[in-house]
Design a protein around this motif. Structure first.
Motif, short mmCIF file in Angstrom:
data_model
loop_
_atom_site.label_atom_id
_atom_site.label_comp_id
_atom_site.label_asym_id
_atom_site.label_seq_id
_atom_site.Cartn_x
_atom_site.Cartn_y
_atom_site.Cartn_z
N UNK A 238 36.84 34.55 54.85
CA UNK A 238 37.85 34.46 55.91
C UNK A 238 37.66 33.17 56.71
N UNK A 239 36.41 32.86 57.05
CA UNK A 239 36.15 31.61 57.77
C UNK A 239 36.54 30.40 56.94
N UNK A 240 36.23 30.41 55.66
CA UNK A 240 36.59 29.30 54.78
C UNK A 240 38.10 29.12 54.70
N UNK A 241 38.82 30.23 54.54
CA UNK A 241 40.28 30.14 54.47
C UNK A 241 40.86 29.64 55.79
N UNK A 242 40.30 30.11 56.89
CA UNK A 242 40.78 29.66 58.20
C UNK A 242 40.55 28.16 58.37
N UNK A 243 39.38 27.70 57.97
CA UNK A 243 39.11 26.26 58.05
C UNK A 243 40.02 25.47 57.12
N UNK A 244 40.28 25.99 55.94
CA UNK A 244 41.17 25.31 55.00
C UNK A 244 42.57 25.16 55.58
N UNK B 162 48.01 14.59 51.64
CA UNK B 162 46.63 14.26 51.29
C UNK B 162 45.99 15.24 50.34
N UNK B 163 46.76 16.22 49.85
CA UNK B 163 46.21 17.21 48.94
C UNK B 163 46.10 16.66 47.53
N UNK B 164 45.57 17.49 46.64
CA UNK B 164 45.36 17.06 45.26
C UNK B 164 46.67 16.75 44.55
N UNK C 113 44.86 28.05 50.76
CA UNK C 113 44.23 27.44 49.58
C UNK C 113 45.02 27.63 48.29
N UNK C 114 45.76 28.69 48.15
CA UNK C 114 46.49 28.95 46.91
C UNK C 114 47.88 28.31 46.90
N UNK C 115 48.30 27.70 48.00
CA UNK C 115 49.59 27.03 48.03
C UNK C 115 49.46 25.62 47.49
N UNK C 116 50.54 25.15 46.83
CA UNK C 116 50.55 23.79 46.33
C UNK C 116 50.63 22.82 47.50
#
Length: 131
Positions: free
Chosen positions: A93-99, A116-118, A107-110
């Motif tokens: 949850x913390x990782x997703x919030x930071x993302x 600046x994304x991939x 994270x799962x959205x294009x």
């Protein structure tokens, strides 16, 4: 050295690497922000948050890996696996919030073009049809 002790040591080393990654991320973010502020180049606050968030994310990933290694390989009791599951849920949850804070998307959205994304370098519009 027996297997359980070796795995515990590996987990501790990865824990230390996780903490070091967070500390280095904080220091790098602070130094980068100070230099950018003194030179008056670019956005200071937005970049500071982004680089700080990335350092924390890397550290969290390493800490989760260390917990998994120690719990699954050394003491796979129902209690330790339950505690591990709670830790992983909280850290995820913390990782997703930071993302979301860093990139402005889940994270799962294009990635959107120009964020600046991939996927930002992928051609769009008529250029995409020719590729």
């Amino acid at each position: 050295m027996e297997f359980g002790t070796a795995i515990t040591r590996v987990g501790e080393i990865i824990d230390i690497l996780g903490v070091v990654a967070i500390v280095v991320g904080v220091l790098y973010s602070l130094i980068d922000a100070a230099v950018r502020r003194l030179r008056r180049t670019g956005p200071v606050y937005a970049r500071f948050r982004r680089t700080l968030g990335r350092g924390i994310l890397i550290g969290l990933e390493l800490l989760v890996a260390a917990d998994i290694i120690r719990t699954v390989a050394v003491t796979p009791t129902i209690e330790s696996v339950t505690v591990l599951a709670l830790i992983v849920i909280i850290r995820t949850f913390l990782s997703w919030s930071l993302e979301v804070e860093i990139s402005g998307r889940w994270p799962w959205q294009k990635a959107r073009a120009g964020d600046g994304g991939e996927d930002a370098s992928a051609p769009t519009g008529p250029e995409a049809e020719r590729v």
